[in-house]
Design an enzyme around this catalytic site. Structure first.
Site, PDB file in Angstrom:
ATOM      1  N   ASP A 128       8.473   8.532   2.604  1.00 26.87           N
ATOM      2  CA  ASP A 128       7.183   8.469   1.813  1.00 26.87           C
ATOM      3  C   ASP A 128       6.030   9.086   2.428  1.00 26.87           C
ATOM      4  OD1 ASP A 128       8.455   6.270   0.695  1.00 26.87           O
ATOM      5  OD2 ASP A 128       8.267   4.799   2.554  1.00 26.87           O
ATOM      6  N   GLU A 129       6.285  10.351   2.842  1.00 26.72           N
ATOM      7  CA  GLU A 129       5.014  11.237   3.293  1.00 26.72           C
ATOM      8  C   GLU A 129       4.343  11.846   2.280  1.00 26.72           C
ATOM      9  OE1 GLU A 129       8.669  11.943   3.554  1.00 26.72           O
ATOM     10  OE2 GLU A 129       9.045  11.944   5.845  1.00 26.72           O
ATOM     11  N   GLY A 130       4.788  11.425   0.825  1.00 24.05           N
ATOM     12  CA  GLY A 130       3.962  11.965  -0.141  1.00 24.05           C
ATOM     13  C   GLY A 130       4.440  13.148  -0.970  1.00 24.05           C
ATOM     14  N   LYS A 131       5.837  13.108  -0.892  1.00 24.63           N
ATOM     15  CA  LYS A 131       6.663  14.228  -1.391  1.00 24.63           C
ATOM     16  C   LYS A 131       6.340  14.269  -2.897  1.00 24.63           C
ATOM     17  CE  LYS A 131      10.584  12.300   0.147  1.00 24.63           C
ATOM     18  NZ  LYS A 131       9.749  11.414   1.000  1.00 24.63           N
ATOM     19  N   GLY A 132       6.565  13.019  -3.622  1.00 23.68           N
ATOM     20  CA  GLY A 132       6.400  13.137  -5.084  1.00 23.68           C
ATOM     21  C   GLY A 132       4.964  13.893  -5.494  1.00 23.68           C
ATOM     22  N   ALA A 163      14.955   6.175  -3.087  1.00 20.72           N
ATOM     23  CA  ALA A 163      13.767   6.811  -2.728  1.00 20.72           C
ATOM     24  C   ALA A 163      12.829   6.077  -3.677  1.00 20.72           C
ATOM     25  CB  ALA A 163      13.919   8.286  -3.402  1.00 20.72           C
ATOM     26  N   GLY A 164      11.426   6.071  -3.391  1.00 16.89           N
ATOM     27  CA  GLY A 164      10.467   5.758  -4.293  1.00 16.89           C
ATOM     28  C   GLY A 164       9.426   6.771  -4.193  1.00 16.89           C
ATOM     29  N   HIS A 165       8.907   7.409  -5.218  1.00 13.35           N
ATOM     30  CA  HIS A 165       7.881   8.351  -5.395  1.00 13.35           C
ATOM     31  C   HIS A 165       6.760   7.766  -6.187  1.00 13.35           C
ATOM     32  CE1 HIS A 165      10.524  10.819  -3.510  1.00 13.35           C
ATOM     33  NE2 HIS A 165      11.346  11.113  -4.407  1.00 13.35           N
ATOM     34  N   THR A 166       5.827   7.685  -5.903  1.00 10.31           N
ATOM     35  CA  THR A 166       4.389   7.252  -6.634  1.00 10.31           C
ATOM     36  C   THR A 166       3.597   8.650  -6.909  1.00 10.31           C
ATOM     37  OG1 THR A 166       4.319   5.376  -5.290  1.00 10.31           O
ATOM     38  CG2 THR A 166       2.650   5.991  -6.920  1.00 10.31           C
ATOM     39  N   ARG A 224      37.085   9.496  -0.340  1.00 12.96           N
ATOM     40  CA  ARG A 224      37.955  10.094  -1.271  1.00 12.96           C
ATOM     41  C   ARG A 224      38.426   9.029  -2.333  1.00 12.96           C
ATOM     42  NH1 ARG A 224      40.956  13.629   2.991  1.00 12.96           N
ATOM     43  NH2 ARG A 224      41.147  11.734   3.753  1.00 12.96           N
ATOM     44  N   GLN A 234      13.578  10.598   0.807  1.00  8.79           N
ATOM     45  CA  GLN A 234      13.863  10.327   2.294  1.00  8.79           C
ATOM     46  C   GLN A 234      13.117  11.361   3.042  1.00  8.79           C
ATOM     47  OE1 GLN A 234      17.009   9.681   0.420  1.00  8.79           O
ATOM     48  NE2 GLN A 234      16.087   8.011  -0.248  1.00  8.79           N
ATOM     49  N   THR A 274      10.892  -1.582  -2.310  1.00  8.65           N
ATOM     50  CA  THR A 274      11.036  -2.824  -1.634  1.00  8.65           C
ATOM     51  C   THR A 274       9.985  -3.738  -1.507  1.00  8.65           C
ATOM     52  OG1 THR A 274      11.387  -2.231   0.544  1.00  8.65           O
ATOM     53  CG2 THR A 274      13.564  -2.306  -0.385  1.00  8.65           C
ATOM     54  N   ARG A 280       5.060  -1.259   5.666  1.00 14.00           N
ATOM     55  CA  ARG A 280       5.491  -0.168   6.494  1.00 14.00           C
ATOM     56  C   ARG A 280       5.102  -0.408   7.857  1.00 14.00           C
ATOM     57  NH1 ARG A 280       4.107   3.882   1.498  1.00 14.00           N
ATOM     58  NH2 ARG A 280       6.096   3.596   0.452  1.00 14.00           N
TER      59      ARG A 280
HETATM   60  P1  GDP Z   1       7.424   9.971  -1.165  1.00 16.10           P
HETATM   61  O1  GDP Z   1       8.390   8.919  -1.284  1.00 16.10           O
HETATM   62  O2  GDP Z   1       7.208  10.920  -0.070  1.00 16.10           O
HETATM   63  O3  GDP Z   1       7.042  10.500  -2.748  1.00 16.10           O
HETATM   64  O4  GDP Z   1       5.998   8.976  -0.961  1.00 16.10           O
HETATM   65  P2  GDP Z   1       5.682   7.753  -1.637  1.00 16.10           P
HETATM   66  O5  GDP Z   1       5.192   7.931  -3.125  1.00 16.10           O
HETATM   67  O6  GDP Z   1       6.523   6.540  -1.332  1.00 16.10           O
HETATM   68  O7  GDP Z   1       4.290   7.353  -0.781  1.00 16.10           O
HETATM   69  C1  GDP Z   1       3.259   7.816  -0.656  1.00 16.10           C
HETATM   70  C2  GDP Z   1       2.098   7.136  -1.039  1.00 16.10           C
HETATM   71  O8  GDP Z   1       0.833   7.731  -0.806  1.00 16.10           O
HETATM   72  C3  GDP Z   1       2.056   7.092  -2.506  1.00 16.10           C
HETATM   73  O9  GDP Z   1       1.336   6.041  -3.052  1.00 16.10           O
HETATM   74  C4  GDP Z   1       1.014   8.379  -2.919  1.00 16.10           C
HETATM   75  O10 GDP Z   1       0.229   8.151  -4.278  1.00 16.10           O
HETATM   76  C5  GDP Z   1       0.178   8.389  -1.875  1.00 16.10           C
HETATM   77  N1  GDP Z   1      -0.411   9.675  -1.279  1.00 16.10           N
HETATM   78  C6  GDP Z   1       0.062  10.579  -1.368  1.00 16.10           C
HETATM   79  N2  GDP Z   1      -0.629  11.501  -0.886  1.00 16.10           N
HETATM   80  C7  GDP Z   1      -1.754  11.131  -0.194  1.00 16.10           C
HETATM   81  C8  GDP Z   1      -2.954  11.300   0.293  1.00 16.10           C
HETATM   82  O11 GDP Z   1      -3.278  12.485   0.820  1.00 16.10           O
HETATM   83  N3  GDP Z   1      -3.818  10.298   0.400  1.00 16.10           N
HETATM   84  C9  GDP Z   1      -3.721   9.053   0.139  1.00 16.10           C
HETATM   85  N4  GDP Z   1      -4.561   8.019   0.308  1.00 16.10           N
HETATM   86  N5  GDP Z   1      -2.721   8.681  -0.527  1.00 16.10           N
HETATM   87  C10 GDP Z   1      -1.579   9.807  -0.506  1.00 16.10           C
HETATM   88  P1  IMO Z   2      11.612   8.208   0.039  1.00 19.59           P
HETATM   89  O1  IMO Z   2      12.096   9.087  -0.829  1.00 19.59           O
HETATM   90  C1  IMO Z   2      11.406   5.569   3.432  1.00 19.59           C
HETATM   91  C2  IMO Z   2      15.231   3.951   4.628  1.00 19.59           C
HETATM   92  C3  IMO Z   2      15.520   2.471   4.432  1.00 19.59           C
HETATM   93  C4  IMO Z   2      16.498   2.296   5.798  1.00 19.59           C
HETATM   94  C5  IMO Z   2      17.093   3.524   5.778  1.00 19.59           C
HETATM   95  C6  IMO Z   2      18.658   3.344   5.041  1.00 19.59           C
HETATM   96  O2  IMO Z   2      10.588   7.212  -0.718  1.00 19.59           O
HETATM   97  O3  IMO Z   2      10.844   8.796   1.050  1.00 19.59           O
HETATM   98  P2  IMO Z   2      19.395   3.317   2.496  1.00 19.59           P
HETATM   99  O4  IMO Z   2      19.057   2.114   1.508  1.00 19.59           O
HETATM  100  O5  IMO Z   2      19.050   4.566   2.131  1.00 19.59           O
HETATM  101  O6  IMO Z   2      20.699   3.049   3.051  1.00 19.59           O
HETATM  102  O7  IMO Z   2      18.429   2.431   3.644  1.00 19.59           O
HETATM  103  O8  IMO Z   2      16.561   4.361   5.135  1.00 19.59           O
HETATM  104  N1  IMO Z   2      14.817   4.688   3.377  1.00 19.59           N
HETATM  105  C7  IMO Z   2      13.668   5.180   3.241  1.00 19.59           C
HETATM  106  N2  IMO Z   2      12.442   4.864   3.951  1.00 19.59           N
HETATM  107  N3  IMO Z   2      11.613   6.246   2.019  1.00 19.59           N
HETATM  108  C8  IMO Z   2      12.650   6.257   1.582  1.00 19.59           C
HETATM  109  O9  IMO Z   2      12.757   7.180   0.597  1.00 19.59           O
HETATM  110  C9  IMO Z   2      13.853   5.828   1.967  1.00 19.59           C
HETATM  111  N4  IMO Z   2      15.027   5.470   1.481  1.00 19.59           N
HETATM  112  C10 IMO Z   2      15.532   4.898   2.570  1.00 19.59           C
HETATM  113  O10 IMO Z   2      14.032   1.643   4.528  1.00 19.59           O
HETATM  114  O11 IMO Z   2      15.750   1.992   7.023  1.00 19.59           O
HETATM  115 MG    MG Z   3       8.861   6.893  -1.006  1.00 19.35          MG
END
Ligand code: GDP
Ligand code: IMO
Ligand code: MG
Length: 458
Positions: free
Chosen positions: A12-16, A38-41, A141, A232, A328, A332
């Protein structure tokens, strides 16, 4: 050329958003590990897209590939594709024949294992998507691969071998009544065969399956740019993260080669961008030396620490940053930026550039702290220890930065790096210097026009 996007922390670092930003210059975006955990916004033209399996580049009309290192839940995949189509997009997604399939029993087993562990407070806090059990079967396997869905005989043979084992595990070891499940067909060979044979037919009809390595190599030979999209993050990598509080794949850069079928030289010859959130968040269990405040919601309590003021600050950052899980909805956990973690991540993946996100969320605080080093057993450490037990005993030595004022994200992104408040620049430059890696992009908001772009890697 290639660009690999890697989460440097706990996901959730903002990869998406960064994949979306740089994906403009890519022709193909390939995921190399993970599944619908994974969950990318991604925000594009005011529309918000939440994706868990389809590569983020699909929103921009890029070819998306789910590499062999991914685990694919076809129900999620088709739901997402159908939803994107309903919203007027025309996603082109290919799936590796070598990728493993998440079957309904994997989700059930993920749930039971977590339940059993929770009796002793040892649950990982997984996303419940069946990720771990599917990778277990891959290593054991006895997995079912995407290519198997295309061949009726092979599919039936695989299911007839594995399903009775899984049923026995559920019933005899865990005492589950499988007829009582929400998905009563989860352990039924015939029902699974029917459903997944149909998936195979759709894959075939839509010409979706590929030999990922050959497909990507062919694309590059045609002069196309390929982006590898990590899901992740480094600290939940099964090898380099804080085992056992990890996911079951390799989000680190090495995974991009193994998980797509291109050589390590291809990945290493391109750029590897570490995505850094300006603070830390974590969903699920495990230590967090720079954690602010205690446990929230239903987050399992590995390590309750912090109270009072820290709790307020955690709450403030969580609300400002909208820090609730995309998959989910869990709140966080929040902490300060952790430099030993980032030094470890930089070494493992060899970042050539960074994207530092969420600096807007920290704006307005009087001071911003970072964990500069750790102290473990009286010794100062610059990087993370290899065992989670040691990591849990690490005490972060905090360094304090003066906070920066609120600023207009879009205007600042437009004006460029120099327009960022001085103290925010000092923060960015500290991270760059400690990691000896330049920040290519600085996120100041979730929108596409809210990133300061200093370098375009392609
Ligand atoms: P990912 O899993 O790494 O792709 O990240 P997520 O999408 O799960 O979570 C990142 C959240 O932060 C999303 O809601 C993004 O829209 C948002 N986001 C990304 N970059 C920034 C930023 O620089 N500032 C803010 N406020 N939100 C951001
Ligand atoms: P994105 O791509 C943050 C965490 C779960 C749990 C552990 C194992 O959005 O960054 P799993 O279901 O993979 O077996 O769960 O990993 N986890 C994440 N945390 N961002 C994610 O993906 C995650 N995918 C799994 O919360 O601690
Ligand atoms: Mg995410």
């Amino acid at each position: 050329m290639t660009v690999t996007i890697v989460g440097s922390q706990l996901g959730d670092e903002g990869k998406g958003g960064i994949v979306d930003l740089y994906g403009d210059d890519a022709d193909v975006v390939a995921r190399y590990q993970g599944g619908d955990n994974a969950g990318h916004t991604v925000v594009h033209e005011g529309e918000e897209y939440k994706l868990s399996l389809v590569p983020s580049g699909a929103i921009r009309g890029k070819v998306g590939v789910l590499g062999n290192g991914c685990v694919v839940n076809p129900r999620t995949l088709f739901d997402e594709l159908d939803t994107l189509q309903e919203r007027g997009l025309d996603p082109d997604v290919r799936v590796a024949e070598r990728a493993h399939v998440i079957l309904p029993y994997h989700r059930v087993l993920d749930g039971i294992e977590e339940e059993v562990k929770s009796e002793s407070g040892d649950e990982v806090g997984t996303t419940g998507r069946g990720i771990g059990p599917t990778y277990e079967d891959k290593a054991g396997r006895r997995g079912v691969r995407v290519g198997d869905l295309l061949d009726p005989d092979v599919l039936r043979e695989r299911l007839e071998y594995v399903v009775p084992q899984k049923r026995a595990l559920a019933e005899d070891v865990y005492g589950l009544d499988v007829s009582d499940l929400e998905d009563p067909d989860a352990f039924d060979v015939d029902a699974l065969y029917e459903e997944f044979r149909e998936v195979g037919r759709r894959f075939e009809a839509e010409d979706m399956t590929v030999n990922a390595g050959a497909f990507l190599t062919g694309a590059m030979a045609d002069g196309q740019n390929v982006m590898f999209e990590g899901a992740q993050g480094t600290i939940i990598d099964i090898d380099h993260g804080n085992y056992p509080y990890v996911t079951s794949s390799n989000p680190t850069a090495g995974g991009a080669a193994v998980g797509t079928g291109v050589s390590p030289g291809v990945v290493g010859g391109g750029e590897v961008i570490g995505i850094v959130k300006g603070y830390l968040t974590r969903v699920g269990s495990g230590p967090l030396p720079t954690e602010l405040g205690g446990v929230v919601g239903d987050t399992p309590d590995y390590d309750e620490q912090g109270e009072g003021e820290d709790e307020d600050l955690a709450h403030y950052i969580r609300e400002e940053g909208g820090e609730y899980g995309t998959v989910t909805g869990r709140p966080r956990r929040v902490g300060w930026l952790d430099m030993p973690m980032l030094r470890h991540a930089t070494r493992v993946s060899g970042f050539t550039g960074l994207a530092i996100n969420h600096l807007d969320v920290l704006a307005g605080l009087d001071e911003v702290k970072v964990g500069h080093t750790y102290t473990l057993d009286g010794e100062e450490r610059e990087s993370m220890p290899a065992t989670t037990e040691q990591w849990a005993r690490c005490e972060a030595t905090l360094r304090t930065f003066d906070g920066w004022e609120e600023f207009d994200p879009a205007a600042t992104a437009e004006a460029g790096y120099e327009a960022l408040p001085e103290n925010a620049k000092a923060y960015v430059e500290y991270v760059e210097s400690e990691l000896d890696t330049p920040a290519y992009a600085i996120g100041v908001g979730p929108g596409r026009g809210e990133t300061i772009v200093r370098e375009r890697p392609f």
